[in-house]
Scaffold this active site. Structure first.
Site, PDB file in Angstrom:
ATOM      1  N   TRP A  30       1.818   4.302   1.089  1.00  0.00           N
ATOM      2  CA  TRP A  30       2.428   3.413   2.091  1.00  0.00           C
ATOM      3  C   TRP A  30       2.042   3.787   3.517  1.00  0.00           C
ATOM      4  O   TRP A  30       2.795   3.550   4.459  1.00  0.00           O
ATOM      5  CB  TRP A  30       3.961   3.385   1.937  1.00  0.00           C
ATOM      6  CG  TRP A  30       4.412   3.164   0.540  1.00  0.00           C
ATOM      7  CD1 TRP A  30       4.357   1.979  -0.158  1.00  0.00           C
ATOM      8  CD2 TRP A  30       4.959   4.127  -0.365  1.00  0.00           C
ATOM      9  NE1 TRP A  30       4.837   2.160  -1.431  1.00  0.00           N
ATOM     10  CE2 TRP A  30       5.213   3.464  -1.591  1.00  0.00           C
ATOM     11  CE3 TRP A  30       5.262   5.488  -0.260  1.00  0.00           C
ATOM     12  CZ2 TRP A  30       5.746   4.117  -2.691  1.00  0.00           C
ATOM     13  CZ3 TRP A  30       5.787   6.138  -1.357  1.00  0.00           C
ATOM     14  CH2 TRP A  30       6.030   5.458  -2.552  1.00  0.00           C
ATOM     15  N   HIS A  31       0.840   4.329   3.685  1.00  0.00           N
ATOM     16  CA  HIS A  31       0.375   4.707   5.018  1.00  0.00           C
ATOM     17  C   HIS A  31      -0.754   3.794   5.480  1.00  0.00           C
ATOM     18  O   HIS A  31      -1.689   4.231   6.138  1.00  0.00           O
ATOM     19  CB  HIS A  31      -0.112   6.160   5.027  1.00  0.00           C
ATOM     20  CG  HIS A  31       0.982   7.155   4.776  1.00  0.00           C
ATOM     21  ND1 HIS A  31       0.732   8.505   4.600  1.00  0.00           N
ATOM     22  CD2 HIS A  31       2.334   7.003   4.687  1.00  0.00           C
ATOM     23  CE1 HIS A  31       1.885   9.141   4.395  1.00  0.00           C
ATOM     24  NE2 HIS A  31       2.859   8.240   4.437  1.00  0.00           N
ATOM     25  N   TYR A  32      -0.673   2.521   5.130  1.00  0.00           N
ATOM     26  CA  TYR A  32      -1.753   1.617   5.531  1.00  0.00           C
ATOM     27  C   TYR A  32      -1.706   1.377   7.037  1.00  0.00           C
ATOM     28  O   TYR A  32      -0.664   1.447   7.683  1.00  0.00           O
ATOM     29  CB  TYR A  32      -1.706   0.303   4.746  1.00  0.00           C
ATOM     30  CG  TYR A  32      -0.345  -0.329   4.589  1.00  0.00           C
ATOM     31  CD1 TYR A  32       0.173  -1.125   5.581  1.00  0.00           C
ATOM     32  CD2 TYR A  32       0.401  -0.149   3.420  1.00  0.00           C
ATOM     33  CE1 TYR A  32       1.418  -1.726   5.438  1.00  0.00           C
ATOM     34  CE2 TYR A  32       1.632  -0.736   3.268  1.00  0.00           C
ATOM     35  CZ  TYR A  32       2.140  -1.521   4.284  1.00  0.00           C
ATOM     36  OH  TYR A  32       3.375  -2.118   4.144  1.00  0.00           O
ATOM     37  N   HIS A  33      -2.879   1.109   7.584  1.00  0.00           N
ATOM     38  CA  HIS A  33      -3.020   0.973   9.034  1.00  0.00           C
ATOM     39  C   HIS A  33      -4.270   0.145   9.319  1.00  0.00           C
ATOM     40  O   HIS A  33      -5.034  -0.186   8.421  1.00  0.00           O
ATOM     41  CB  HIS A  33      -3.133   2.357   9.689  1.00  0.00           C
ATOM     42  CG  HIS A  33      -4.197   3.234   9.076  1.00  0.00           C
ATOM     43  ND1 HIS A  33      -3.998   3.923   7.897  1.00  0.00           N
ATOM     44  CD2 HIS A  33      -5.461   3.514   9.452  1.00  0.00           C
ATOM     45  CE1 HIS A  33      -5.089   4.603   7.585  1.00  0.00           C
ATOM     46  NE2 HIS A  33      -6.002   4.360   8.511  1.00  0.00           N
ATOM     47  N   LYS A  78      -3.027  13.203  -0.992  1.00  0.00           N
ATOM     48  CA  LYS A  78      -3.545  12.027  -0.293  1.00  0.00           C
ATOM     49  C   LYS A  78      -4.741  12.450   0.534  1.00  0.00           C
ATOM     50  O   LYS A  78      -4.842  13.604   0.966  1.00  0.00           O
ATOM     51  CB  LYS A  78      -2.474  11.373   0.576  1.00  0.00           C
ATOM     52  CG  LYS A  78      -2.204  12.050   1.901  1.00  0.00           C
ATOM     53  CD  LYS A  78      -1.405  11.167   2.858  1.00  0.00           C
ATOM     54  CE  LYS A  78      -2.010  11.230   4.246  1.00  0.00           C
ATOM     55  NZ  LYS A  78      -1.275  10.488   5.258  1.00  0.00           N
TER      56      LYS A  78
END
Length: 491
Positions: free
Chosen positions: A426-429, A326
């Protein structure tokens, strides 16, 4: 939930599931949590701190940050077991130069390390909801199966010169609406922690957002805030699936290579993970076609090849795992907008993966590192000797991992491979970022009595996984708010 059920829980699309699926405007499958504990109830469990530089840039007090991390860790973080697959990837990373080896640590430092996990030694998940054990029962009420519809604000004028949050409207599982109000006290306030999608969405539904966009949905404007929903970012993930000639353990993220070119390399393994993971995309692909009735960029021929590939692997007893990378940050970002005024509906989200060349360059370097690890001596026993890396790349190209188009050069160019096979980790911010939507105390700009404290306030994703820092921030700000109330009470 235990570790073996990770993929099944994440891909569950039933009406009452803990995971709510959505597809970004980029054509990438994603999920948001709709369960007590949020993403920590669904994720792969990796637990690691933000870097010292991140803490400094955020303006947090390092001593209080460390104490807040420790408070979280006493309930939810564990040292994971290091079995064969994870150990082979760890040793492979060291062999190819992701140095130094730092052993087990929560710290975010360059090199290869074993991080923490929210899965205990029995494989049982612990979540942010476990932190409720710290709470005083007389001072807290938890409503399950309840959805907030909007935040209520006073009108401007005396005695308040600007809008003040004073309550919320929420709906229960029977569809009945309820109104909850703050008690009259100068110290009481509302704290919004609905996540990177939910918080900007709820602000807009409550009248805080770009005026033209709100008016288009017939929402009364409380504050014209053009930055609400902006800065949405998601760490792009690309990976290789590696079939193994020998059995492997079921494992999620335990090892990470933190490179100096700002790409993180991680791994997961096991039959139950790999098989359900691959078929998850096929099920979602079919669901998407059924719902939209529109053709996808992934052709029927590619879909058929993917199914045949999976079935042939299963016939030979599928076993193996994935090695992924990532991109730090990322630099690329997009926006969130409302589709409807129903809070249960997914908003429209575009992350603009690899819009900035810097992100794409990091992905290519990360994929090269993965290829080196796959070819390393340390990893050799998990490789079919007659299956070259190119065959692994071809496998990923043929799987419908997203709805993005494939190009002639997808399997031959790592740049095109990164772009065409990108997935979420799934690390959206973003969406309610500090300095743009909230101030340094996480108070929403333009109104009183309302804070946002969650991952929507982040400019970048902290560390190699944000969940530890999200939980830490809750404790950190909770202590700060109590201190502010103490000082205010003494005046």
């Amino acid at each position: 939930m235990n570790i073996a059920n990770f993929a099944n829980s994440l891909s569950d699309t039933s009406p009452n599931s803990a995971s709510q699926q959505f597809i970004s405007e980029d054509g990438v499958y994603n999920a948001r949590a709709r369960v007590l504990g949020g993403g920590s109830a669904l994720n792969a469990g990796f637990y690691t701190h933000a870097s010292a530089d991140y803490v400094k840039q955020a303006g947090w007090i390092p001593e209080f940050v460390e104490k807040s991390y420790a408070w979280v860790e006493s309930k939810v973080a564990f040292e994971p077991p290091m079995l064969e697959w994870q150990s082979a990837v760890r040793d492979g990373l060291v062999e190819v130069g992701v140095l130094p080896y730092n052993g087990f640590t929560y710290d975010h430092i360059y090199g290869t390390k074993v991080g923490g996990s929210i899965f205990d030694k029995y494989g049982h998940r612990h979540t942010a909801a476990d932190l409720l054990e710290y709470a005083e029962p007389r001072n807290i009420s938890v409503y399950l199966h309840a959805t907030v519809h909007k935040i209520l604000f006073t009108e401007t004028g005396k005695p308040w010169p600007r809008p003040r949050a004073y309550g919320v409207v929420f709906e229960d599982s029977l569809g009945l609406k309820h109104w909850a109000y703050l008690r009259k006290s100068s110290m009481n306030e509302i704290i919004l922690s609905a996540g990177a999608l939910g918080s900007p969405q709820l602000l807009m539904l409550s009248g805080i957002g770009p005026a033209n966009h709100l008016q288009a949905h017939s929402i009364s404007v409380v504050v014209d805030q053009p930055m609400a929903g902006q800065g949405m970012a998601d760490n792009p993930m690309n990976l290789l699936f590696i079939p193994s000639p020998i059995p492997v353990e079921v494992s999620l993220i335990q090892v990470v290579g933190i490179t100096k070119f700002n790409s993180y390399v991680e791994t997961a393994s096991g039959l139950s993970f790999a098989y359900s993971w691959a078929h998850k995309f096929i099920r979602e692909y079919e669901l998407h076609l059924n719902e939209t009735g529109q053709p996808s960029a992934v052709t029927a021929e590619a879909m058929s090849r993917a199914t045949e590939t999976l079935n042939s692997l299963v016939a030979e007893t599928l076993q193996g795992g994935v090695i992924l990378e990532k991109v730090i940050g990322p630099v690329s970002s997009g926006e969130l907008k409302l589709r409807t005024t129903n809070p249960d509906d997914n908003p429209s989200v575009r992350f603009n993966y690899f819009k900035e060349p810097e992100d794409l360059h990091r992905c290519v370097q990360g994929m090269r590192t993965i290829i080196e690890v796959v070819n390393s001596r340390a990893f050799s026993k998990f490789r079919y000797k007659d299956m070259p890396v190119q065959a692994l790349i071809d496998l990923m190209v043929n799987l419908p991992v997203n709805l993005r188009p494939r190009h002639f050069s997808t399997a031959m160019s790592l740049e095109q491979f990164c772009t065409d096979t990108v997935m979420t980790i799934w690390h959206y911010h973003g969406g309610c970022q500090v300095g743009k939507v909230v101030d340094n105390d996480y108070m929403v700009l333009g109104v009183d009595k309302l804070r946002v404290i969650d991952g929507s306030t982040f400019i970048d994703s902290p560390g190699t996984n944000p969940q530890a820092t999200v939980m830490m921030l809750g404790r950190y700000m909770g202590k700060r708010i109590l201190y502010e109330r103490f000082i205010q009470g003494r005046k």
